[in-house]
Design a protein around this motif. Structure first.
Motif, PDB file in Angstrom:
ATOM      1  N   SER A  87      -4.013   0.700  26.953  1.00 13.16           N
ATOM      2  CA  SER A  87      -2.569   0.599  26.557  1.00 13.16           C
ATOM      3  C   SER A  87      -2.434   0.884  25.065  1.00 13.16           C
ATOM      4  O   SER A  87      -1.416   1.264  24.527  1.00 13.16           O
ATOM      5  N   ARG A  89      -4.345   2.928  23.335  1.00  9.09           N
ATOM      6  CA  ARG A  89      -4.540   4.368  23.278  1.00  9.09           C
ATOM      7  C   ARG A  89      -2.994   4.810  23.544  1.00  9.09           C
ATOM      8  O   ARG A  89      -2.827   5.971  22.828  1.00  9.09           O
ATOM      9  N   ARG A  90      -2.560   4.697  24.391  1.00 12.23           N
ATOM     10  CA  ARG A  90      -1.058   5.260  24.718  1.00 12.23           C
ATOM     11  C   ARG A  90      -0.076   4.770  23.745  1.00 12.23           C
ATOM     12  O   ARG A  90       0.651   5.610  23.323  1.00 12.23           O
ATOM     13  N   GLU A  91      -0.057   3.650  23.345  1.00  6.89           N
ATOM     14  CA  GLU A  91       0.841   3.351  21.967  1.00  6.89           C
ATOM     15  C   GLU A  91       0.558   4.142  20.834  1.00  6.89           C
ATOM     16  O   GLU A  91       1.472   4.724  20.093  1.00  6.89           O
ATOM     17  N   GLY A  93      -0.915   6.913  20.818  1.00  7.78           N
ATOM     18  CA  GLY A  93      -0.466   8.246  21.020  1.00  7.78           C
ATOM     19  C   GLY A  93       0.887   8.715  20.715  1.00  7.78           C
ATOM     20  O   GLY A  93       1.341   9.849  20.489  1.00  7.78           O
ATOM     21  N   ARG A  94       1.843   7.586  20.736  1.00 14.19           N
ATOM     22  CA  ARG A  94       3.024   7.947  20.352  1.00 14.19           C
ATOM     23  C   ARG A  94       3.471   8.052  19.114  1.00 14.19           C
ATOM     24  O   ARG A  94       4.381   8.881  18.728  1.00 14.19           O
ATOM     25  N   PHE A  95       2.541   7.517  18.167  1.00 17.18           N
ATOM     26  CA  PHE A  95       2.854   7.970  16.657  1.00 17.18           C
ATOM     27  C   PHE A  95       2.358   9.396  16.266  1.00 17.18           C
ATOM     28  O   PHE A  95       1.385   9.862  16.972  1.00 17.18           O
ATOM     29  N   LYS A  96       3.512  10.005  15.584  1.00 19.39           N
ATOM     30  CA  LYS A  96       3.041  11.323  15.175  1.00 19.39           C
ATOM     31  C   LYS A  96       2.750  11.386  13.631  1.00 19.39           C
ATOM     32  O   LYS A  96       3.604  10.544  13.108  1.00 19.39           O
TER      33      LYS A  96
END
Length: 97
Positions: A87, A89-91, A93-96
Motif C-alpha cells: 500500500s 509503495r502504491r502511495e 508511486g503516485r508522487f511525481k
C-alpha cells in the motif's frame, strides 16, 4: 556309659553345627534385608526422577505450544506488514518528481 557319653558328644557337635548354620542364616537374612532396603531406596529415586521428567516434559510441551502460537502470530503480522508495504509503495508511486 560310654554310649551315653558318645551320644552326648554327638549332641554337642550337632548343637554347635546347628548354631553355626543359624548364624549363617541370620547373616543371610541381614544381607537380604539390606538389599531390600537398597532396592526400595533406588525405586523411590527412580519414581522421583520419573516425576521430574514428567514435569519437564509438560513444561516443554507448554513452551512449544506458546512458541507455536507466537510463530502463528508473527506470520499474521508479517502478512499485515507486507500488505502495508504494498500500500505504501502504491502511495509513493503516485508522487511525481
Amino acid at each position: 556309659m560310654a554310649q551315653s557319653h558318645q551320644m552326648a558328644e554327638t549332641s554337642v557337635m550337632d548343637a554347635e553345627s546347628a548354631s553355626v548354620s543359624l548364624a549363617q542364616i541370620s547373616q543371610a537374612i541381614t544381607q537380604i534385608s539390606d538389599m531390600a532396603s537398597q532396592i526400595a531406596t533406588a525405586a523411590e529415586k527412580q519414581t522421583s526422577v520419573t516425576s521430574e521428567i514428567n514435569r519437564n516434559t509438560e513444561s516443554i510441551r507448554e513452551v512449544s505450544q506458546t512458541l507455536s502460537q507466537e510463530a502463528n502470530s508473527a506470520t499474521v503480522k508479517v502478512q499485515e506488514l507486507a500488505k502495508l508495504s504494498d500500500s505504501l509503495r502504491r502511495e509513493v508511486g503516485r508522487f511525481k518528481l
